[in-house]
Design a protein around this motif. Structure first.
Motif: not given
Length: 303
Positions: A162-178
């Motif tokens: 699940g953590g890896q998926m969150m990381d990939m979404v940030a990379d692939d879709e440009g999601v910015e996390y706080d």
């Protein structure tokens, strides 16, 4: 003097557990005399002779607090390490992080091929639960069941994957996390397997769930400290010592503890987490010396 003693203790502990884990994997992975040989050779290439073995040492050291037989603890430790190694094989693939170097040598898909790397990761994942289900790991079926449940949760959608998926979404879709989201991501991607290592050591020792609170707090703090240290290494580490490519987070514009907090504050936070983790071990006295040394190693390591 205490720091020097901790360093000596840790060096000895890591060297021993590295040797023991290699020996256990060697026994689990004999190369068959048929066309499965390539698969097992890839598994051996990834699992033997590489890595710090922090997770196995965490598990074995926790188990020792409760007088667990070392052979049983090492089997459980190799189950955790099999999951960790499979995750690295898959993370290195072109469809994921696309890395060419791991532990100072070419990654599995570079040495073999993509398909073999996928199968090697799959087979190591299966091996982990095969080890835990075997009564040689524990004669108690309830202990074996709890070990498998703990590792399964730490590996899946509510843990590492699940953590890896969150990381990939940030990379692939440009999601910015706080900072809160990055903390959650890393608690899953990195922290879950570290926490499982400690929890499984206590499970082998038949410590009741309510008696594991201090150890859970310890593992939560070192999990975050571990990832902050990784983020700092990616910015300022030595690739030759790390044995893998660095500066990738910056190149990809990825949000990390360092980008969100700055290097100095991130380092301060990691150190504070380690001291907090060490404090959680007070009730165990000198018996927890290795766990304390491991906590400090997490922020002082150079790879």
């Amino acid at each position: 003097m205490e720091v020097a003693q901790d360093n000596d203790l840790l060096a000895e502990g890591l060297e021993r557990v590295q040797r023991e884990v290699d020996s256990v994997f060697d026994a689990f992975l004999p190369v068959p005399k048929d066309t499965r040989a390539r698969l097992v050779e890839a598994m051996r290439y990834a699992a033997i002779g590489g890595g710090k073995r922090v997770r196995p040492l965490l598990l074995v050291s926790t188990a020792e607090l409760f007088g667990v037989d070392r052979t049983a603890a090492l089997r459980a430790a190799c189950a955790v390490e099999a999951i960790h190694v499979y995750s690295l094989i898959h993370d290195d693939l072109p469809c994921m992080d696309d890395d060419d170097l791991r532990h100072g040598k070419p990654t599995v898909h570079k040495t073999f091929d993509d398909a073999t790397a996928v199968l090697a990761g799959d087979a190591l994942h299966a091996l982990a639960f095969e080890i835990l289900a075997d009564d040689e790991t524990s004669s108690d079926p309830f202990t074996r069941s709890e070990l498998m449940l703990t590792l399964g949760k730490a590996s899946g959608m509510n843990g590492m994957a699940g953590g890896q998926m969150m990381d990939m979404v940030a990379d692939d879709e440009g999601v910015e996390y706080d900072l809160h989201s990055i903390t959650r991501l890393q608690q899953l991607k990195t922290g879950a397997l570290l926490a499982a290592s400690v929890e499984m050591g206590a499970i082998l020792g038949k410590a009741p769930p309510e008696g594991r609170a201090h150890l859970r707090a310890y593992s939560r703090d070192i999990g975050l400290a571990f990832q902050i240290a990784d983020d700092l290494l990616d910015v300022s580490g030595d690739e030759a010592k790390a044995g893998k490519a660095l500066r990738k987070d910056e190149e990809q514009g990825k949000q990390t503890f360092v980008t969100l907090m700055g290097a100095d504050k991130a380092r301060e936070q990691a150190n504070a987490l380690v001291e907090q983790a060490v404090g959680h071990l007070a009730t165990y006295g000198e018996d927890a010396a290795m766990l304390r040394a491991l906590a400090r190693f997490i922020v002082e390591r150079d790879r």
